[in-house]
Enzyme design. Structure first.
Site, PDB file in Angstrom:
ATOM      1  N   LYS A 124       5.338   3.472   3.483  1.00  0.00           N
ATOM      2  CA  LYS A 124       5.552   2.180   2.835  1.00  0.00           C
ATOM      3  C   LYS A 124       6.994   2.064   2.353  1.00  0.00           C
ATOM      4  CE  LYS A 124       4.675   0.780  -1.411  1.00  0.00           C
ATOM      5  NZ  LYS A 124       4.048   0.439  -2.700  1.00  0.00           N
ATOM      6  N   ASP A 142       1.265  -2.919   0.524  1.00  0.00           N
ATOM      7  CA  ASP A 142       0.900  -2.451  -0.811  1.00  0.00           C
ATOM      8  C   ASP A 142      -0.474  -3.010  -1.165  1.00  0.00           C
ATOM      9  OD1 ASP A 142       1.308  -5.124  -1.379  1.00  0.00           O
ATOM     10  OD2 ASP A 142       2.661  -4.771  -3.068  1.00  0.00           O
TER      11      ASP A 142
END
Length: 214
Positions: A124, A142
């Site tokens: 991420k 997220d």
């Protein structure tokens, strides 16, 4: 989990996102690629606002890997002590700074594999840096994007990786660059976890979420 939306519906959703905010920006403050890496690494299990508050003064004195090493772990820890898991994150920042100085001449690499090789940098974080700094159409999933993707049917998936792939597969190419920012912001401020703001949502008529708020 909603069923996968069709192409034309997804295109209309992102057309509306674009019309409302043509150039969405990430909310983590940074001054270069290095401070972006540090900010994103610090943001795990923390709010962007909390990270920004801690890093404003930090980045004024340590905006390169070498300056961070010169600052040292004790001073770094003092700057970020208001952030969750600050001790481990501080160690990671020092370690990744050492690697950048030793292996990359102090520069942040622009490949996902190299970024993920840095301590505290997962997929991420790497995707955020690739997208925000080098403008690659990378999708950083997220909790907000995961929720929105599944609620709306834009990108349903049981795992973060599945949602990331679904965004890459389902969102039209001309919206890929900003897709994750539009989704993060919509999830953070409108399609909230407990009380989604459905009455004022710009994609309400396109969203199949069954438990819309009145």
């Amino acid at each position: 989990m909603a069923k996968q939306l069709g192409y034309h519906t997804i295109r209309e959703i992102f057309t509306r996102f674009h019309e409302a905010d043509p150039e969405p920006k990430g909310e983590l403050e940074h001054v270069n690629a290095y401070t972006l890496v540090v900010a994103v690494a610090l943001s795990a299990q923390a709010t962007d606002a909390g990270v920004n508050k801690a890093t404003r003064k930090l980045f004024q004195i340590a905006d390169t890997p070498q300056k961070m090493l010169d600052l040292g772990i004790d001073s770094l820890t003092e700057h970020i002590k208001t952030i969750g898991l600050f001790r481990q994150k501080g160690k990671n920042v020092i370690k990744l700074s050492e690697i950048l100085v030793r292996d990359y001449a102090g520069e942040v690499p622009n490949s996902r594999a190299a970024l993920q090789g840095l301590p505290g940098v997962g997929r991420k974080t790497a995707n955020v840096v690739l997208n925000m700094w080098w403008r690659h159409p990378a999708q950083a999933v997220d909790t907000h994007i995961f929720r929105l993707g599944n609620r709306t049917g834009i990108a349903p998936g049981k795992t973060v990786d599945a949602v990331e792939r679904a965004i890459e597969d389902n969102v039209p190419a001309d919206f890929q660059l900003h897709a994750h920012h539009w989704m993060i912001l919509h999830g953070r401020y409108h399609c909230k976890a407990r009380k989604p703001m459905c009455p004022t949502c710009i994609i309400r008529d396109l969203c199949p979420f069954e438990d819309k708020t009145v």
